[in-house]
Design a protein around this motif. Sequence first.
Motif, PDB file in Angstrom:
ATOM      1  N   GLN A   1       6.739   2.508   1.810  1.00 59.66           N
ATOM      2  CA  GLN A   1       6.077   1.381   1.147  1.00 59.66           C
ATOM      3  C   GLN A   1       5.773   1.645  -0.328  1.00 59.66           C
ATOM      4  O   GLN A   1       5.803   0.729  -1.146  1.00 59.66           O
ATOM      5  CB  GLN A   1       4.758   1.042   1.872  1.00 59.66           C
ATOM      6  CG  GLN A   1       4.932   0.438   3.243  1.00 59.66           C
ATOM      7  CD  GLN A   1       5.147   1.490   4.308  1.00 59.66           C
ATOM      8  OE1 GLN A   1       4.786   2.654   4.151  1.00 59.66           O
ATOM      9  NE2 GLN A   1       5.756   1.097   5.417  1.00 59.66           N
ATOM     10  N   ILE A   2       5.475   2.883  -0.679  1.00 61.67           N
ATOM     11  CA  ILE A   2       5.010   3.151  -2.045  1.00 61.67           C
ATOM     12  C   ILE A   2       5.834   4.211  -2.761  1.00 61.67           C
ATOM     13  O   ILE A   2       5.478   4.635  -3.864  1.00 61.67           O
ATOM     14  CB  ILE A   2       3.516   3.558  -2.050  1.00 61.67           C
ATOM     15  CG1 ILE A   2       3.292   4.843  -1.242  1.00 61.67           C
ATOM     16  CG2 ILE A   2       2.658   2.426  -1.506  1.00 61.67           C
ATOM     17  CD1 ILE A   2       1.841   5.339  -1.278  1.00 61.67           C
TER      18      ILE A   2
ATOM     19  N   TRP B   1      -4.022   2.488  -8.085  1.00 58.16           N
ATOM     20  CA  TRP B   1      -4.751   3.506  -7.303  1.00 58.16           C
ATOM     21  C   TRP B   1      -6.147   3.591  -7.925  1.00 58.16           C
ATOM     22  O   TRP B   1      -6.318   4.177  -8.980  1.00 58.16           O
ATOM     23  CB  TRP B   1      -4.012   4.828  -7.407  1.00 58.16           C
ATOM     24  CG  TRP B   1      -4.575   5.996  -6.635  1.00 58.16           C
ATOM     25  CD1 TRP B   1      -5.725   6.679  -6.909  1.00 58.16           C
ATOM     26  CD2 TRP B   1      -3.979   6.647  -5.504  1.00 58.16           C
ATOM     27  NE1 TRP B   1      -5.891   7.699  -6.020  1.00 58.16           N
ATOM     28  CE2 TRP B   1      -4.843   7.717  -5.144  1.00 58.16           C
ATOM     29  CE3 TRP B   1      -2.812   6.442  -4.773  1.00 58.16           C
ATOM     30  CZ2 TRP B   1      -4.565   8.570  -4.084  1.00 58.16           C
ATOM     31  CZ3 TRP B   1      -2.545   7.283  -3.707  1.00 58.16           C
ATOM     32  CH2 TRP B   1      -3.402   8.333  -3.370  1.00 58.16           C
TER      33      TRP B   1
ATOM     34  N   GLN C   1      -3.501  -0.868  -4.156  1.00 57.89           N
ATOM     35  CA  GLN C   1      -3.059  -2.262  -4.228  1.00 57.89           C
ATOM     36  C   GLN C   1      -1.592  -2.282  -4.643  1.00 57.89           C
ATOM     37  O   GLN C   1      -1.214  -1.589  -5.590  1.00 57.89           O
ATOM     38  CB  GLN C   1      -3.897  -3.041  -5.242  1.00 57.89           C
ATOM     39  CG  GLN C   1      -5.362  -3.138  -4.840  1.00 57.89           C
ATOM     40  CD  GLN C   1      -6.212  -3.662  -5.975  1.00 57.89           C
ATOM     41  OE1 GLN C   1      -6.372  -2.985  -6.986  1.00 57.89           O
ATOM     42  NE2 GLN C   1      -6.739  -4.856  -5.826  1.00 57.89           N
ATOM     43  N   VAL C   2      -0.799  -3.062  -3.928  1.00 59.27           N
ATOM     44  CA  VAL C   2       0.630  -3.104  -4.194  1.00 59.27           C
ATOM     45  C   VAL C   2       1.061  -4.549  -4.412  1.00 59.27           C
ATOM     46  O   VAL C   2       0.849  -5.410  -3.556  1.00 59.27           O
ATOM     47  CB  VAL C   2       1.443  -2.489  -3.039  1.00 59.27           C
ATOM     48  CG1 VAL C   2       2.937  -2.535  -3.355  1.00 59.27           C
ATOM     49  CG2 VAL C   2       1.000  -1.054  -2.765  1.00 59.27           C
TER      50      VAL C   2
ATOM     51  N   LEU D   1       1.739  -0.743  -8.487  1.00 60.78           N
ATOM     52  CA  LEU D   1       0.738  -0.164  -7.587  1.00 60.78           C
ATOM     53  C   LEU D   1      -0.477   0.282  -8.389  1.00 60.78           C
ATOM     54  O   LEU D   1      -0.338   0.931  -9.428  1.00 60.78           O
ATOM     55  CB  LEU D   1       1.333   1.020  -6.827  1.00 60.78           C
ATOM     56  CG  LEU D   1       0.395   1.800  -5.898  1.00 60.78           C
ATOM     57  CD1 LEU D   1       1.150   2.292  -4.668  1.00 60.78           C
ATOM     58  CD2 LEU D   1      -0.260   3.007  -6.595  1.00 60.78           C
TER      59      LEU D   1
ATOM     60  N   TYR E   1       1.810  -9.188  -2.015  1.00 65.44           N
ATOM     61  CA  TYR E   1       0.654  -8.352  -2.360  1.00 65.44           C
ATOM     62  C   TYR E   1      -0.028  -7.877  -1.086  1.00 65.44           C
ATOM     63  O   TYR E   1      -0.191  -8.635  -0.127  1.00 65.44           O
ATOM     64  CB  TYR E   1      -0.354  -9.146  -3.194  1.00 65.44           C
ATOM     65  CG  TYR E   1      -1.697  -8.462  -3.326  1.00 65.44           C
ATOM     66  CD1 TYR E   1      -1.861  -7.365  -4.160  1.00 65.44           C
ATOM     67  CD2 TYR E   1      -2.801  -8.892  -2.591  1.00 65.44           C
ATOM     68  CE1 TYR E   1      -3.081  -6.720  -4.270  1.00 65.44           C
ATOM     69  CE2 TYR E   1      -4.025  -8.258  -2.701  1.00 65.44           C
ATOM     70  CZ  TYR E   1      -4.160  -7.172  -3.530  1.00 65.44           C
ATOM     71  OH  TYR E   1      -5.368  -6.533  -3.632  1.00 65.44           O
TER      72      TYR E   1
ATOM     73  N   THR F   1       4.638   8.688  -5.180  1.00 72.21           N
ATOM     74  CA  THR F   1       3.271   8.195  -5.011  1.00 72.21           C
ATOM     75  C   THR F   1       2.714   8.598  -3.654  1.00 72.21           C
ATOM     76  O   THR F   1       1.525   8.911  -3.523  1.00 72.21           O
ATOM     77  CB  THR F   1       3.237   6.665  -5.154  1.00 72.21           C
ATOM     78  OG1 THR F   1       3.960   6.283  -6.325  1.00 72.21           O
ATOM     79  CG2 THR F   1       1.808   6.167  -5.274  1.00 72.21           C
TER      80      THR F   1
ATOM     81  N   GLY G   1       7.881  -3.717  -8.595  1.00 70.24           N
ATOM     82  CA  GLY G   1       6.591  -3.515  -7.962  1.00 70.24           C
ATOM     83  C   GLY G   1       5.599  -2.868  -8.889  1.00 70.24           C
ATOM     84  O   GLY G   1       5.962  -2.213  -9.871  1.00 70.24           O
TER      85      GLY G   1
ATOM     86  N   TRP H   1      -3.150  -4.601   0.195  1.00 74.91           N
ATOM     87  CA  TRP H   1      -4.001  -3.491  -0.213  1.00 74.91           C
ATOM     88  C   TRP H   1      -4.261  -2.591   0.986  1.00 74.91           C
ATOM     89  O   TRP H   1      -4.081  -2.984   2.138  1.00 74.91           O
ATOM     90  CB  TRP H   1      -5.328  -4.002  -0.792  1.00 74.91           C
ATOM     91  CG  TRP H   1      -6.291  -4.492   0.254  1.00 74.91           C
ATOM     92  CD1 TRP H   1      -7.273  -3.771   0.873  1.00 74.91           C
ATOM     93  CD2 TRP H   1      -6.347  -5.809   0.824  1.00 74.91           C
ATOM     94  NE1 TRP H   1      -7.938  -4.557   1.790  1.00 74.91           N
ATOM     95  CE2 TRP H   1      -7.395  -5.801   1.771  1.00 74.91           C
ATOM     96  CE3 TRP H   1      -5.615  -6.980   0.613  1.00 74.91           C
ATOM     97  CZ2 TRP H   1      -7.719  -6.939   2.502  1.00 74.91           C
ATOM     98  CZ3 TRP H   1      -5.943  -8.113   1.346  1.00 74.91           C
ATOM     99  CH2 TRP H   1      -6.986  -8.075   2.280  1.00 74.91           C
TER     100      TRP H   1
END
Length: 397
Positions: A184-185, A371, A332-333, A369, A321, A189, A367, A323
Amino acid sequence: MNPPSSVLVAGAGAAGLTTVEALRRKGFAGRITVLGAEGPAPYDRPPLSKQVLAGTWDAERAQLRTREALDALDADFRLGEAAVSLDAAARTVTTSAGRTLGADAVVLATGLRPRTLPGAAGVGGVHVLRTLADAQALRGELLTASAVVVVGDGVLGSEVAATVRQMGPAVTLVGPQPAPMAAQIGASTAQHLAALHHRHGVELRGRTLMDGLVTEGGRVRGVRLVSGESVPADLVVAAVGSTPATDWLTGSGLRALDGVVCDSRCRAAEGIYAVGDVARWHHEVLGTSLRLENRTNAAEQALVVAANILGEDRPYTPVPYYWSDQFDVKIQVYGAPTPEAEAHVVEGSPEEGRFVVRFTQGDATVGVLGWNMPKQARLHRQTLLERYVRPSAPTPL
């Protein structure tokens, strides 16, 4: 199609409830019936893996609306009565109570069903987490547990591992990814997320698959890995994904392919719409079909569905979106970063525990993100918008 005089919503979660509220706000005065497979009043799901599981919220606080607010909607909520079949041509739904209900417009909002672990049927101490009842049952056993294995290192598994660890038990997180939420990230990350879990005492078993459960006397005693090693556990939580709840639509005349297949207006057939986790719709701007499993999508998509039921012609083209709260970090993405995207820290720094990452593929930002930087992440979200403002021609079913 003429404006409807009645609407039937199959599903009483966030997506279904928001559809009802949006219809009423737009002036719809017709009959609304809501079917809910579960007995409790509509509640929010994100707190289940965090506040409800930890015990900082009770069940009432997780409710989406008060009884007074639900009554004000003047809708017939039939909770504990699930939709079991649909005739799309006739727009009728048969329920678990044996009733057949019809409406001018039908909204499918039946959500997801969690996948279970092989060999888990009838074994004590093995849990999934999708419903309020699931969260309450898991919490009840956690209060006396000393060692927990969470199988699945996506968003839900990572959140459950963080919550359970803060409750005291030793936690092992098992999953196929190199680090939690890597799919996902992104891998780089996700390494920061792995470090966060390490600092709080979670044992990570990445790039690892479960081979089976270790049981004794009908109760789980651990998890056996493909390496042959066994990890002891009082409890095991399965967070291995979910499937759209579409089995009840067999023979309905609708297409189900990892969700209810819809056009760009979230319409599955004439007078039939899908919303939330169960809906797979055509995103005109991205030129592809999407199905999103998050709370934000449930609310935003419901607004478009309500508008289209009442005769508007609105494509649904959101910037995705979601979180995730884990330990003292809010992630939060925005957008849809892929594991192949390049990740660049564009503000803050991982060393400070506050940063923003931009994901790019070629010249395009795919995307963003944040943090522990919610405001800054929203500002960087603007770099995504050029991908979402050039709609193409509507694509039919």
